[in-house]
Design an enzyme around this catalytic site. Structure first.
Site, PDB file in Angstrom:
ATOM      1  N   ARG A 269      -3.515 -93.940 -40.221  1.00  0.00           N
ATOM      2  CA  ARG A 269      -4.765 -94.511 -39.738  1.00  0.00           C
ATOM      3  C   ARG A 269      -4.702 -96.028 -39.543  1.00  0.00           C
ATOM      4  O   ARG A 269      -5.245 -96.555 -38.581  1.00  0.00           O
ATOM      5  CB  ARG A 269      -5.853 -94.189 -40.771  1.00  0.00           C
ATOM      6  CG  ARG A 269      -7.240 -94.592 -40.367  1.00  0.00           C
ATOM      7  CD  ARG A 269      -8.235 -94.364 -41.517  1.00  0.00           C
ATOM      8  NE  ARG A 269      -7.896 -93.314 -42.422  1.00  0.00           N
ATOM      9  CZ  ARG A 269      -8.497 -92.117 -42.454  1.00  0.00           C
ATOM     10  NH1 ARG A 269      -9.476 -91.849 -41.636  1.00  0.00           N
ATOM     11  NH2 ARG A 269      -8.123 -91.198 -43.339  1.00  0.00           N
TER      12      ARG A 269
ATOM     13  N   ARG B 224     -14.239 -85.561 -37.105  1.00  0.00           N
ATOM     14  CA  ARG B 224     -14.410 -86.322 -38.355  1.00  0.00           C
ATOM     15  C   ARG B 224     -15.861 -86.447 -38.828  1.00  0.00           C
ATOM     16  O   ARG B 224     -16.135 -86.237 -40.007  1.00  0.00           O
ATOM     17  CB  ARG B 224     -13.757 -87.710 -38.240  1.00  0.00           C
ATOM     18  CG  ARG B 224     -12.270 -87.665 -37.899  1.00  0.00           C
ATOM     19  CD  ARG B 224     -11.550 -88.986 -38.104  1.00  0.00           C
ATOM     20  NE  ARG B 224     -11.480 -89.319 -39.505  1.00  0.00           N
ATOM     21  CZ  ARG B 224     -12.244 -90.185 -40.110  1.00  0.00           C
ATOM     22  NH1 ARG B 224     -13.141 -90.864 -39.418  1.00  0.00           N
ATOM     23  NH2 ARG B 224     -12.129 -90.403 -41.389  1.00  0.00           N
TER      24      ARG B 224
ATOM     25  N   TYR C  74     -16.171 -84.736 -42.354  1.00  0.00           N
ATOM     26  CA  TYR C  74     -16.153 -85.657 -43.507  1.00  0.00           C
ATOM     27  C   TYR C  74     -17.420 -86.505 -43.585  1.00  0.00           C
ATOM     28  O   TYR C  74     -17.453 -87.467 -44.370  1.00  0.00           O
ATOM     29  CB  TYR C  74     -14.989 -86.655 -43.408  1.00  0.00           C
ATOM     30  CG  TYR C  74     -13.638 -86.063 -43.112  1.00  0.00           C
ATOM     31  CD1 TYR C  74     -12.947 -85.321 -44.075  1.00  0.00           C
ATOM     32  CD2 TYR C  74     -13.020 -86.275 -41.888  1.00  0.00           C
ATOM     33  CE1 TYR C  74     -11.700 -84.805 -43.808  1.00  0.00           C
ATOM     34  CE2 TYR C  74     -11.763 -85.753 -41.608  1.00  0.00           C
ATOM     35  CZ  TYR C  74     -11.115 -85.021 -42.571  1.00  0.00           C
ATOM     36  OH  TYR C  74      -9.872 -84.508 -42.301  1.00  0.00           O
TER      37      TYR C  74
ATOM     38  N   CYS D 202     -22.448 -75.141 -30.120  1.00  0.00           N
ATOM     39  CA  CYS D 202     -23.521 -74.386 -30.787  1.00  0.00           C
ATOM     40  C   CYS D 202     -23.351 -74.400 -32.301  1.00  0.00           C
ATOM     41  O   CYS D 202     -23.038 -73.377 -32.927  1.00  0.00           O
ATOM     42  CB  CYS D 202     -23.532 -72.971 -30.252  1.00  0.00           C
ATOM     43  SG  CYS D 202     -23.876 -72.980 -28.496  1.00  0.00           S
TER      44      CYS D 202
HETATM   45  N1  LLP Z   1       1.590 -89.703 -46.245  1.00  0.00           N
HETATM   46  C1  LLP Z   1       1.160 -88.507 -46.699  1.00  0.00           C
HETATM   47  C2  LLP Z   1       2.019 -87.751 -47.589  1.00  0.00           C
HETATM   48  C3  LLP Z   1      -0.103 -88.027 -46.295  1.00  0.00           C
HETATM   49  O1  LLP Z   1      -0.529 -86.868 -46.766  1.00  0.00           O
HETATM   50  C4  LLP Z   1      -0.908 -88.776 -45.413  1.00  0.00           C
HETATM   51  C5  LLP Z   1      -2.219 -88.313 -44.957  1.00  0.00           C
HETATM   52  C6  LLP Z   1      -0.400 -90.010 -44.962  1.00  0.00           C
HETATM   53  C7  LLP Z   1       0.846 -90.438 -45.399  1.00  0.00           C
HETATM   54  C8  LLP Z   1      -1.154 -90.889 -44.005  1.00  0.00           C
HETATM   55  O2  LLP Z   1      -2.385 -91.282 -44.481  1.00  0.00           O
HETATM   56  P1  LLP Z   1      -3.173 -92.459 -43.723  1.00  0.00           P
HETATM   57  O3  LLP Z   1      -2.313 -93.682 -43.790  1.00  0.00           O
HETATM   58  O4  LLP Z   1      -3.429 -92.039 -42.341  1.00  0.00           O
HETATM   59  O5  LLP Z   1      -4.418 -92.573 -44.518  1.00  0.00           O
HETATM   60  N2  LLP Z   1      -7.901 -86.070 -41.426  1.00  0.00           N
HETATM   61  C9  LLP Z   1      -8.314 -87.026 -42.430  1.00  0.00           C
HETATM   62  C10 LLP Z   1      -7.161 -87.724 -43.061  1.00  0.00           C
HETATM   63  C11 LLP Z   1      -6.136 -86.771 -43.677  1.00  0.00           C
HETATM   64  C12 LLP Z   1      -4.951 -87.493 -44.261  1.00  0.00           C
HETATM   65  C13 LLP Z   1      -3.914 -86.563 -44.749  1.00  0.00           C
HETATM   66  N3  LLP Z   1      -2.708 -87.173 -45.256  1.00  0.00           N
HETATM   67  C14 LLP Z   1      -9.307 -88.011 -41.793  1.00  0.00           C
HETATM   68  O6  LLP Z   1      -9.648 -87.845 -40.627  1.00  0.00           O
HETATM   69  O7  LLP Z   1      -9.786 -88.921 -42.456  1.00  0.00           O
END
Ligand code: LLP
Length: 432
Positions: free
Chosen positions: A290, A326, A330, A356
């Site tokens: 992200r 999202r 969430y 829907c």
């Molecule tokens: N490394 C591992 C082992 C992870 O499980 C994840 C995210 C990341 C790195 C990267 O995380 P980031 O830097 O993006 O926070 N769909 C959800 C977020 C799910 C994240 C899952 N794992 C959302 O839309 O907020």
């Protein structure tokens, strides 16, 4: 940096007005800024410069081939979670040798594929998985590079659905069991113990939980590194971003604005963590998703109808939860702004999609400019976990995606056609 600003009253991505892109490609439309992707990558890379390190972009956040290529060209590796993601890295021209493979359910076929491609490490989430990797590597007469994912059991203070580092979660191996498993893994002759990994959650907006987790595992990591001649320590991803930067105020560089106070900037992240990690003498891996892609993308949508009920004003748009899940999943906040800069009165509005489901909503009772049918809106910060979580629910085609670099634009995913949606389906044999 943030590549989306109003220029001459028009919301633009770098040097391109989003309305021009809509004219060409329609809506709903994802638009990404290559400059922003690069800027985020480089800021983090530079902040981590005092330690040997590798950024492995968490491509689950955005896996479009052109996005991957943009980052691969800057030297990025990738945090992958499936054979499909590894195949995408290769299709994008990325380097499998810079990939780490996470996930609790790797299949034998996925392990074999990753071994053939020569990935840097499997981030192993259980002892049975370790045994399986050893078995597959043995069959292939090779050694599999592995790191165990330690679950440090710390609270990341983030949304329950994206917390991963406590014993309530399915991820990683309990802190207390790690050293014993490394000892047993040592005897599995088709494994090469290469590192240790950890990831405590996503959208963390302060550095403290990262520091707490690192401080907790550090003495153990140092012992393991010595005993098993490890090469790397991955501190995972999870750096949070600002989802409501009040973009409409037209501020030029939001990194410099007051509202970034408290924001987890690369400098704040690195200034706290680098001193902790410096003496380890291990290569530090980070897996941000992200942080790199989130604010590098928006979802542009068109207002179909404005519906005033007894108490509410619904702005019904042509994007829906199948395009960006999202908010529904969430309760997450995405700033919503008009493509044409609007000043003056706002009206409390619910921006909703046509699906829907009552959950198909992007915001509730939010003060927004009084838009009308045909107006265009941008859902901001949609570059991470946006398009990748898209689906065909309600038989809606997946949105098109465009990448912008300076004044150049390129369609990097064509809009799915309606018949594409059922391309893999057939009538049953007895119906034909
Ligand atoms: N490394 C591992 C082992 C992870 O499980 C994840 C995210 C990341 C790195 C990267 O995380 P980031 O830097 O993006 O926070 N769909 C959800 C977020 C799910 C994240 C899952 N794992 C959302 O839309 O907020």
């Amino acid at each position: 940096m943030h590549g989306f600003k109003y220029r001459h009253g028009k919301l633009s991505c770098e040097q391109v007005a989003l309305s021009d892109l809509v004219r060409k490609h329609g809506t709903p439309l994802y638009v990404y800024s290559a400059g922003t992707l690069a800027d985020h990558y480089q800021r983090l890379d530079q902040a981590l410069a005092p330690v040997p390190h590798q950024i492995c972009f968490a491509m689950k956040s955005n896996s479009n081939l052109a996005v991957l290529r943009t980052l691969a060209d800057l030297g990025s590796g990738f945090d992958i979670v499936s054979a499909g993601e590894l195949a995408r890295v290769i299709a994008a021209g990325g380097d499998a040798r810079k990939c780490v493979f996470a996930g609790v359910g790797k299949t034998e076929a996925e392990i074999a594929f990753a071994l053939r491609q020569g990935i840097y490490s499997f981030n192993v989430e259980s002892e049975p998985e370790l045994a399986r990797i050893n078995l597959v590597a043995g069959r292939m007469h090779t050694q599999a590079p592995v790191a165990l994912r330690v679950n440090p059991n710390v609270d990341a203070h983030t949304h329950a659905k994206i917390t991963t580092g406590t014993y309530e979660n399915k991820f990683g191996i309990a802190f207390e069991n790690i050293e014993g498993i490394y000892e047993r893994a040592r005897r599995l002759k088709n494994l090469k113990l290469r590192g240790v990994q950890m990831h405590i959650g996503s959208q963390l907006t302060e550095v403290k939980p990262f520091a707490d987790a690192i401080i907790k595992v550090l003495p153990m990591v140092a012992r393991l590194a010595k005993r098993h001649e490890l090469e790397f320590f991955s501190i995972g991803g999870g750096m949070g971003i600002v989802y409501d930067p009040a973009l409409a105020s037209g501020e030029a560089d939001w990194w410099k604005q007051k509202r970034t106070r408290g924001l987890l900037t690369p400098a704040r992240y690195a200034n706290t963590l680098v001193p902790l990690l410096r003496n380890l003498k291990l290569r530090i891996l980070v897996e941000p998703g992200r942080f790199i892609s989130g604010n590098a993308g928006v979802l542009v949508t068109r207002v179909e109808h404005v519906k005033q009920t007894g108490r509410k004003r619904f702005v019904i748009v042509d994007a829906a939860m199948n395009d960006l899940i999202r908010p529904a999943f969430y309760d997450s906040y995405h700033e919503i702004v008009p493509l044409r800069l609007a000043r003056g009165k706002t009206v409390k509005s619910d921006v909703v999609g046509p699906i829907c489901e009552s959950g198909d909503s992007f915001c509730k009772d939010r003060p927004l400019p009084a838009v009308k049918e045909g107006d265009l809106l941008a859902l901001m910060s949609a570059g991470a976990y946006g398009s990748v979580m898209g689906s065909n629910y309600n038989s809606r085609p997946l949105a098109a995606e465009v990448l912008v670099r300076g004044a150049r634009t390129s369609l990097i995913r064509r809009r799915q056609s309606i018949s594409d949606i059922w391309a893999g389906e057939t009538l049953a044999a007895w119906q034909r």
